[in-house]
Design an enzyme around this catalytic site. Structure first.
Site, short mmCIF file in Angstrom:
data_model
loop_
_atom_site.label_atom_id
_atom_site.label_comp_id
_atom_site.label_asym_id
_atom_site.label_seq_id
_atom_site.Cartn_x
_atom_site.Cartn_y
_atom_site.Cartn_z
N THR A 11 0.86 -1.32 0.06
CA THR A 11 0.12 0.02 0.03
C THR A 11 0.88 1.26 0.01
O THR A 11 0.75 2.08 -0.93
CB THR A 11 -0.79 0.07 1.29
OG1 THR A 11 -1.69 -1.15 1.09
CG2 THR A 11 -1.90 1.21 1.35
N VAL A 12 1.71 1.42 0.97
CA VAL A 12 2.57 2.69 1.17
C VAL A 12 3.76 2.77 -0.03
O VAL A 12 3.65 3.76 -0.49
CB VAL A 12 3.18 2.79 2.45
CG1 VAL A 12 3.83 3.96 2.66
CG2 VAL A 12 1.98 2.71 3.60
N LYS A 100 7.41 1.51 11.57
CA LYS A 100 7.44 1.65 13.18
C LYS A 100 8.11 0.60 13.95
O LYS A 100 8.72 0.88 15.03
CB LYS A 100 6.41 2.14 13.80
CG LYS A 100 5.21 1.12 13.71
CD LYS A 100 3.88 1.77 14.18
CE LYS A 100 2.87 0.72 13.72
NZ LYS A 100 2.40 0.52 12.25
N GLU A 124 9.80 9.93 9.33
CA GLU A 124 8.71 10.57 9.40
C GLU A 124 7.38 9.84 9.50
O GLU A 124 6.41 10.08 10.45
CB GLU A 124 8.59 11.81 8.61
CG GLU A 124 7.30 12.80 8.58
CD GLU A 124 7.43 13.50 9.75
OE1 GLU A 124 6.66 13.03 10.87
OE2 GLU A 124 8.28 14.50 10.15
N VAL A 127 5.33 7.39 12.73
CA VAL A 127 4.62 8.00 13.67
C VAL A 127 3.51 8.85 13.06
O VAL A 127 3.85 10.00 12.32
CB VAL A 127 5.28 8.62 14.91
CG1 VAL A 127 4.46 9.30 15.64
CG2 VAL A 127 6.16 7.64 15.61
N GLY A 182 -12.15 -1.83 6.10
CA GLY A 182 -10.74 -1.89 5.70
C GLY A 182 -10.11 -0.83 6.87
O GLY A 182 -8.94 -0.85 6.59
N GLU A 185 -7.77 -4.38 10.84
CA GLU A 185 -7.20 -5.74 10.30
C GLU A 185 -8.24 -6.72 10.62
O GLU A 185 -8.84 -6.84 11.75
CB GLU A 185 -5.73 -5.82 10.47
CG GLU A 185 -4.87 -4.61 10.09
CD GLU A 185 -3.62 -4.98 10.38
OE1 GLU A 185 -3.08 -6.12 9.86
OE2 GLU A 185 -2.72 -3.93 10.41
N LYS A 200 4.59 3.88 18.74
CA LYS A 200 4.61 5.05 18.31
C LYS A 200 5.00 6.23 19.67
O LYS A 200 5.83 6.97 19.57
CB LYS A 200 3.36 5.41 17.78
CG LYS A 200 3.26 4.64 16.22
CD LYS A 200 1.74 5.10 15.79
CE LYS A 200 1.45 4.15 14.56
NZ LYS A 200 0.22 4.31 14.29
N GLY A 299 -3.04 5.56 5.78
CA GLY A 299 -3.70 5.57 4.53
C GLY A 299 -2.48 5.61 3.41
O GLY A 299 -1.49 6.18 3.79
#
Lengths: 406, 406
Positions: A11-12, A100, A124, A127, A182, A185, A200, A299
């Site tokens: 996703t990211v 993280k 960055e 967190v 979604g 999880e 975090k 997201g």
């Protein structure tokens, strides 16, 4: 053209690749040479992706290409992310990550390797997703003696608590709904038991003191015991229940109280209005007073945007280290039992007299709000260990939730 | 030890000198050599100050001392601040300032001189006092195509509007109270007429587009016409009236609508809860979505903290330029008359029929909230010029306030 590689096309990672294309103009307004993703490392093939030609399966192709100046690590988990990050940094390739778990476990070690090799390790996005917080902690807030950090650090649980509050939906129903959307999880334990928020606040606390706050040392309580009755009481008292990560300087001991737990947040506090999947980090500096950073805590694109801002910083500082003060030395934390806290408590009505005896100065909470057969009250400020000891002498405690001070 | 000089020993300047002493430990955790104020330039003597020995009256002493690497300019006004800043930058001495007037008027020129001389011109404290916003705009938000900035940028007027809302105090009384508390100046025109907020949104808009948005080009409306009746209506509609600086991308024209005016802010908007002297800047990026930065918009130490964070950045980057993308080219703004807005309007009851004819689709606002002899309504979204033209055909408009969209 600055050449980059992305490790992990989930996703990211896919968000990072797409963002660099979509916002090419913004990127090259700051990085005038422009920035391009040359390789995407993943175990899978992506035959339908417009980026399929960039996919490789062997990390060494990336490591041995002298053109690569920046790596984006969006694999998640400790291995092979840790080994790949270390190898890249040892070759002087900067690494930017949203991972993280890896940052909480190996942050200071990787920062040190980066410094020794004149490159940077930035995180960055680890967190608060898209919220700028790591860079401000390291730059804008650098002159401050930070005495408190309070964060809404997990979007899943904040969404659930907001829905319970605004829509009167039970914990079980709202969890099912969050899973369908979604936001949660299939196995939501890490979120609802507070372990995600714990990692975090461990990272933020480490940046606050410059040493390593281990997330294993942090007292951690989740939200699964929060009932609709608790939510109704909170509302009657003008408060909202939120899962918070809190780090507070213990001036006497020169150390910190760090905790993840649900708190009743008063309407006057800036965190009260942070709803749904939004996250926020509230910071108190000794001279700056209060600041708060608010935004999307997760997201695809918000998180990718944070990673790309780090990649751009690295591109602008090739051959140099962007220093983050975080040493490998372990930070001892204060005994959480000594922390002074006010509690909201619900007991059977039959225990009212005993509760009033055990907690002198307690005040009945929102009379008439709960069922007839119970007594709800707010304690005076009390050491948490003393509270636990007194509570154990009641036949039943239906609920005990911390109150965040105004 | 990094040696610095402070120009102007007023509220912010003395805060900078004291902060560097009080938070010496925090400063040297990041700037390992430490940082020291060697000179304080002021026309006055300060015989009772512990810093009296550092006071000088001749700027050339500072300029000609090769030890000085960073200057803090907290004089305010254009001259001699402009001349001193230019001369320092020409010698390769970095300059950090809280002077919004100078930044709005000469920012890009001074940035260019800094770059030519391998030093930096930084101005975090010129907008939003202690709130980190300039640095995040230039770094964290760099990958974004920013489409909207909405700021509560003036502490005095936000304090006044909050008091009017929460305490039912009239504009005149609350202004007197603010002056007594030192929140408003004796001549409060720059604050209440919106000119202070205008300079700040001009700076933010310039950073958003990389060109120069001149504050003289921004349509500017203050709060002096806001009545208790307006405030009561806003409350009935679940809104709060706030003075906002707004900058929005006009995608068609490739330019921006920029405006300072009071708006009715809905409770669902994160800016709604920003009260008293606190300020906040809300930013929408195309991929990051919404972020908000919140904190003290003024005050000795919050502002000083922002200046010192800039000075530390300069100390860590001696011989290099921390680049801020802002060109001297003038940005043409979109015609504010073409901006589509919803208005809240109050007219005499006798004008109800005509108002409904002029503004088809308008909806009566909070019936029963205002006096019997008037009709209050909210228009459909309408071009501002068309609104002004239609309004002029009513015998009397008691109030017309813009509505901020949800």
């Amino acid at each position: 053209m600055i050449k980059a590689a992305v490790l992990g096309f989930g996703t990211v990672g896919s968000g990072v690749v797409e963002l660099i294309d979509i916002n090419k103009k913004s990127v090259s307004r700051h990085v005038s040479e422009g920035m391009e993703v040359k390789y995407i490392l993943d175990l899978r093939e992506f035959p339908d992706s417009p980026y399929r030609d960039r996919v490789v399966h062997d990390f060494n192709i990336i490591l041995e290409d002298p053109e690569i100046k920046v790596i984006c690590e969006t694999m998640g988990g400790k291995e092979p992310a840790y080994t790949f990050s270390r190898k890249a940094l040892e070759r002087g390739i900067s690494v930017c990550t949203s991972n993280k778990e890896l940052v909480a476990a190996h942050g200071p070690e990787l920062l040190k390797i980066a410094e020794q090799n004149h490159c940077s390790y930035l995180f960055e996005a680890s967190v608060g997703g898209g919220i700028p917080i790591i860079r401000p902690m390291n730059t804008s807030l650098a002159p401050e003696n930070i005495t408190q950090i309070i964060g809404i650090l997990n979007g899943t649980t904040n969404y659930m608590m907001t829905r319970m509050e605004l829509e009167d939906i039970s914990f079980e129903d709202v969890l099912r709904e969050a899973q369908e959307k979604g936001y949660a999880e299939k196995n939501p334990a890490a979120d609802i038991e507070g372990r995600d928020a714990c990692r975090k606040i461990a990272i933020l606390s480490s940046l606050m003191c410059g040493k390593t706050v281990r997330f294993e040392d942090i007292s951690c309580e989740g939200i699964s015991h929060i009932s609709m009755t608790d939510v109704a009481y909170a509302r009657s008292m003008g408060r909202a229940i939120k899962l918070l990560g809190i780090s507070e300087r213990d001036e006497e001991a020169g150390t910190f109280y760090v905790r993840t737990a649900p708190f009743m947040v008063p309407a006057s506090h800036p965190l009260h209005g942070v709803e749904d999947v939004f996250n926020a980090v509230f910071v108190h500096g000794n001279l700056l007073d209060n600041v708060m950073f608010y935004g999307r805590g997760a997201g695809k694109f918000p998180t990718a945007s944070a990673v790309v801002s780090d990649m751009m910083d690295c591109a602008l500082n090739i051959g140099q280290t962007i220093r983050i003060r975080w040493e490998d030395e372990k930070m001892e934390l204060s005994d959480p039992g000594q922390k002074i806290t006010q509690f909201f408590v619900r007991v059977p009505a039959s225990e009212k007299a005993r509760a009033q005896e055990l907690f002198p100065g307690c005040v009945e909470a929102a009379p008439g709000c709960g069922p007839d057969d119970e007594f709800a009250f707010v304690t005076e400020p009390v050491a948490e260990a003393a509270f636990a000891e007194c509570s154990s002498r009641l036949s039943e405690v239906r609920s005990a939730i911390r109150m965040l001070a105004d």
